[in-house]
Write a protein that holds these residues in place. Structure first.
Motif, PDB file in Angstrom:
ATOM      1  N   VAL A   1      73.916  25.074 -43.486  1.00 36.50           N
ATOM      2  CA  VAL A   1      73.592  25.575 -44.829  1.00 36.50           C
ATOM      3  C   VAL A   1      74.141  24.639 -45.913  1.00 36.50           C
ATOM      4  O   VAL A   1      73.468  24.362 -46.915  1.00 36.50           O
ATOM      5  CB  VAL A   1      74.110  27.026 -45.007  1.00 36.50           C
TER       6      VAL A   1
ATOM      7  N   ARG B   1      76.186  27.646 -54.043  1.00 30.07           N
ATOM      8  CA  ARG B   1      75.147  28.311 -53.237  1.00 30.07           C
ATOM      9  C   ARG B   1      75.598  28.457 -51.770  1.00 30.07           C
ATOM     10  O   ARG B   1      75.369  29.485 -51.143  1.00 30.07           O
ATOM     11  CB  ARG B   1      73.848  27.490 -53.283  1.00 30.07           C
TER      12      ARG B   1
ATOM     13  N   GLU C   1      77.928  31.364 -51.754  1.00 28.24           N
ATOM     14  CA  GLU C   1      77.238  32.642 -52.028  1.00 28.24           C
ATOM     15  C   GLU C   1      76.434  33.091 -50.806  1.00 28.24           C
ATOM     16  O   GLU C   1      76.402  34.267 -50.471  1.00 28.24           O
ATOM     17  CB  GLU C   1      76.250  32.477 -53.202  1.00 28.24           C
ATOM     18  N   ARG C   2      75.795  32.138 -50.138  1.00 30.01           N
ATOM     19  CA  ARG C   2      74.942  32.503 -49.005  1.00 30.01           C
ATOM     20  C   ARG C   2      75.736  32.923 -47.770  1.00 30.01           C
ATOM     21  O   ARG C   2      75.245  33.687 -46.948  1.00 30.01           O
ATOM     22  CB  ARG C   2      74.014  31.332 -48.649  1.00 30.01           C
TER      23      ARG C   2
ATOM     24  N   ALA D   1      67.247  31.003 -47.065  1.00 29.87           N
ATOM     25  CA  ALA D   1      67.382  31.638 -48.400  1.00 29.87           C
ATOM     26  C   ALA D   1      67.222  30.598 -49.493  1.00 29.87           C
ATOM     27  O   ALA D   1      67.562  29.448 -49.303  1.00 29.87           O
ATOM     28  CB  ALA D   1      68.730  32.309 -48.506  1.00 29.87           C
TER      29      ALA D   1
ATOM     30  N   GLU E   1      71.857  22.823 -48.803  1.00 28.09           N
ATOM     31  CA  GLU E   1      72.089  22.957 -50.243  1.00 28.09           C
ATOM     32  C   GLU E   1      72.360  21.595 -50.899  1.00 28.09           C
ATOM     33  O   GLU E   1      71.913  21.335 -52.019  1.00 28.09           O
ATOM     34  CB  GLU E   1      73.245  23.927 -50.516  1.00 28.09           C
TER      35      GLU E   1
END
Ligand SMILES: Cc1cc2nc3c(=O)[nH]c(=O)nc-3n(C[C@H](O)[C@H](O)[C@H](O)COP(=O)(O)OP(=O)(O)OC[C@H]3O[C@@H](n4cnc5c(N)ncnc54)[C@H](O)[C@@H]3O)c2cc1C
Length: 379
Positions: free
Chosen positions: A319, A340, A343-344, A379, A323
């Motif tokens: 992830v 991000r 947050e994810r 996401a 990002e």
């Protein structure tokens, strides 16, 4: 091209490096060990982490190297069997699950080969994996991070990521001492391997004694065994690099348990690959500071009691790379990317850290299956 320095060539570091290099970043890994490390037990790749490995093209190779146990027994310290299962082993879960249990050393071997491979489809992009070096100084500035190394000349990088495990050096330099972030769970773990002197065949054995709990199982076509010795203890003042002291602590526990005492003592003495550490969780209020970010055990080790350290590390690496790539064109893209990333994944990490009880009780059967996919990789 943006330059990223990754401290630590373990699971998190290798997955991040490979994901970033595919997206056009110039990546350097510094790994403190002088050569690839062969230590460690079997680790588990589950749920969303398996999806990430599939997308990166590693799944088939990992499948071919998975452990193949047929069941487990639970014994008391005298070696008397209390119960057995043929559908499940405690270290990894149900045997019919698609999740992959694999020796940590084999996983790093596959990831390293993937990172360093160059072929017609993937030209040499200058990715570097440097063994036997580590960061000694880090100054985070508006235009980059100035790094001093123990062995090589200073250098400036656009971004720095600490993937250097529970006792992370980057975390110490950029966030403060380990004591601020590590939460001891009341136990220690020694891990080693050697010849299969107890003739185990495709079978895992757990032994519970007041002195320690063993997990023992065969590897490499039953020619070797891997042994984990876990014992309860309040936090001790041990230097985490003092291997002779750690070996002695584990030998003392083995001597107190009647089951296979001599064989396990000999295995420990002959073992070239020994690993010892506190059962602990890393908990930080934020996983980044300026141009520096943390992933894997350095950021959020859930502890081996959860069996999720490797899967969490893979997902964080995947992830974060996603990002960083999405925000690469923006001037301060790393700030958005780091925010991000956190947050994810914060919720997913919290679920994993909550798998164990407040007094360090291991995750209940089936608990991991309920959360292993609780993260959106797109996401
Ligand atoms: C040798 C070893 C054996 C392990 N065995 C088990 C096991 O049996 N069972 C289990 O559940 N978990 C084990 N773990 C932990 C497990 O691998 C991690 O929970 C999980 O894979 C998360 O990976 P990570 O990349 O964040 O950390 P790790 O896998 O710990 O990798 C961190 C890497 O950083 C390197 N490193 C450390 N300090 C520095 C530094 N200052 N500079 C540069 N590099 C540094 C380490 O040598 C290592 O290669 C082991 C870890 C190691 C290093």
């Amino acid at each position: 091209m943006r330059s990223v320095l990754i401290s630590g060539g373990g699971i998190a570091g290798l997955v991040l490096a490979d994901s970033l290099r595919r997206q056009g970043f110039a990546v350097t890994i510094v790994e403190r060990a002088s050569k690839p490390r062969t230590t460690g037990q079997a680790v588990d790749i589950r749920g969303a982490a398996l999806t990430a490995m599939d997308r990166l093209g590693y799944r088939a190779e990992l499948e071919s190297r998975r452990t193949r146990l047929k069941g487990m027994s639970w014994l008391n310290g005298a070696g008397v069997e209390q119960w057995r299962r043929e559908d499940f082993v405690l270290s990894s879960g149900r045997l019919d699950s698609p999740d992959i249990e694999i020796l940590r050393a084999e996983l790093t071997e596959v990831l390293q080969a993937g990172l360093l491979r160059t072929d017609a489809a993937r030209e040499d992009d200058g990715s570097e994996l440097v063994f036997g070096d580590w960061i000694t100084g880090l100054t985070d500035g508006p235009d980059g991070v100035d790094i001093q190394f123990a062995q090589t000349a200073p250098h400036r990088f656009d971004l720095v990521v600490g993937a250097d495990g529970l006792y992370s050096g980057v975390r110490r330099l950029a966030f403060g001492p380990a004591e601020r972030y590590l939460h001891h769970l009341g136990a220690y773990l020694g891990v080693f391997g050697g010849p299969n002197l107890i003739d185990l065949e495709d079978w895992q054995v757990w032994v519970q004694d007041p002195a320690a709990t063993y997990v023992v199982y065969p590897t490499r076509d039953n020619s070797e065994v891997r042994v984990t010795v876990g014992f309860e203890s309040p936090a001790m003042t041990v230097d985490y690099r003092d291997e002779p002291q750690h070996r002695q602590l584990v030998a003392d526990r083995i001597a107190r348990i009647p089951w296979q005492t001599d064989a396990l003592r000999k295995t420990l003495e002959a073992s070239a690959d020994f690993q010892f550490g506190a059962m602990a969780q890393a908990r930080l209020g934020s996983w980044s500071s300026g141009r520096v970010a943390l992933i894997g055990d350095a950021a959020s080790c859930p502890s081996p009691l959860t069996g999720q350290g490797t899967s969490v590390a893979i997902i964080q690496a995947y992830v974060l790379a996603q990002e960083l790539a999405r925000n690469a064109a923006a001037t301060d893209g790393h700030t958005v990317a780091y925010r991000r990333y956190e947050e994810r994944l914060r919720g997913f990490v919290d679920l994993n850290q909550a798998l164990i009880g407040p007094e360090g009780q291991p995750a209940e059967e089936g608990a991991v299956d309920k959360i292993k996919d609780a993260v959106d990789l797109d996401a």
